[in-house]
Design a protein around this motif. Structure first.
Motif, PDB file in Angstrom:
ATOM      1  N   UNK A  41       0.976  -1.126  -0.033  1.00  0.00           N
ATOM      2  CA  UNK A  41      -0.174   0.000  -0.156  1.00  0.00           C
ATOM      3  C   UNK A  41       0.787   1.378   0.030  1.00  0.00           C
ATOM      4  N   UNK A  42       0.612   2.395  -1.112  1.00  0.00           N
ATOM      5  CA  UNK A  42       1.171   3.224  -1.045  1.00  0.00           C
ATOM      6  C   UNK A  42       0.439   4.540  -0.550  1.00  0.00           C
ATOM      7  N   UNK A  43       0.628   5.364   0.215  1.00  0.00           N
ATOM      8  CA  UNK A  43      -0.535   6.538   0.413  1.00  0.00           C
ATOM      9  C   UNK A  43       0.259   7.772   0.445  1.00  0.00           C
ATOM     10  N   UNK A  44      -0.010   8.520  -0.751  1.00  0.00           N
ATOM     11  CA  UNK A  44       0.832   9.860  -1.057  1.00  0.00           C
ATOM     12  C   UNK A  44      -0.482  10.563  -1.514  1.00  0.00           C
ATOM     13  N   UNK A  45      -0.398  11.833  -0.996  1.00  0.00           N
ATOM     14  CA  UNK A  45      -1.646  12.925  -1.549  1.00  0.00           C
ATOM     15  C   UNK A  45      -1.085  13.584  -2.858  1.00  0.00           C
ATOM     16  N   UNK A  46       0.065  13.426  -3.429  1.00  0.00           N
ATOM     17  CA  UNK A  46       0.271  14.454  -4.424  1.00  0.00           C
ATOM     18  C   UNK A  46       0.356  13.111  -5.647  1.00  0.00           C
ATOM     19  N   UNK A  47      -0.878  13.509  -6.437  1.00  0.00           N
ATOM     20  CA  UNK A  47      -1.059  12.436  -7.597  1.00  0.00           C
ATOM     21  C   UNK A  47       0.202  12.003  -8.323  1.00  0.00           C
ATOM     22  N   UNK A  56       3.123  13.837   5.475  1.00  0.00           N
ATOM     23  CA  UNK A  56       2.121  15.102   5.655  1.00  0.00           C
ATOM     24  C   UNK A  56       0.942  14.780   4.540  1.00  0.00           C
ATOM     25  N   UNK A  57      -0.176  14.445   5.020  1.00  0.00           N
ATOM     26  CA  UNK A  57      -1.156  14.051   4.030  1.00  0.00           C
ATOM     27  C   UNK A  57      -2.245  15.292   4.127  1.00  0.00           C
ATOM     28  N   UNK A  58      -3.256  15.195   3.384  1.00  0.00           N
ATOM     29  CA  UNK A  58      -4.231  16.459   3.222  1.00  0.00           C
ATOM     30  C   UNK A  58      -5.161  16.378   4.604  1.00  0.00           C
TER      31      UNK A  58
END
Length: 121
Positions: free
Chosen positions: A2-8, A53-55
């Motif tokens: 799983x990768x969680x990153x808010x910059x597309x 740092x996420x949204x």
């Protein structure tokens, strides 16, 4: 994985990189999105990478914890940050919870070695 990153664009880059290494990737911009994608249970995450740092005030450490709560506390996770204002206390907390910290720009070789050492099949 799983990768969680808010910059597309960054998320797409991670996804392409990890898939080129042979991993099946769940790529999401938030913990909620990742959990929704994992909801069917067809994929058991073996590793979690999250941007610090996420949204909406969310953090990568919180996102990793949420996935661990849903799928098991022993899933390896790593937090990536490019934020130089992240406090030492927050970084220590992440490390104490078994989440190594990688600083951007992430070294591909270092990341691949970390994955090889800790990925749960």
């Amino acid at each position: 994985m799983v990768v969680i990153e808010d910059e597309a664009i960054v998320l797409a880059g991670y996804q392409m990189l990890f898939e080129s290494w042979g991993y099946v990737v769940i790529a999401a911009q938030s913990a909620d999105e990742a959990l929704g994608m994992l909801e069917g249970g067809a994929i058991q995450p073996g590793f979690i990478l999250a941007d610090f740092r996420l949204r909406n005030g969310q953090t990568g450490t919180d996102a990793i914890e949420r996935v661990r709560q849903a799928f098991g506390p022993d899933i390896p996770g790593v937090v990536v940050t490019g934020d130089t204002t992240v406090t030492v206390d927050r970084l220590r907390l992440a490390a104490s919870e078994g989440m190594p910290i990688l600083h951007k720009p992430v070294n591909g070789r270092q990341l691949q070695e970390l994955l090889t050492r800790s990925f749960k099949s």
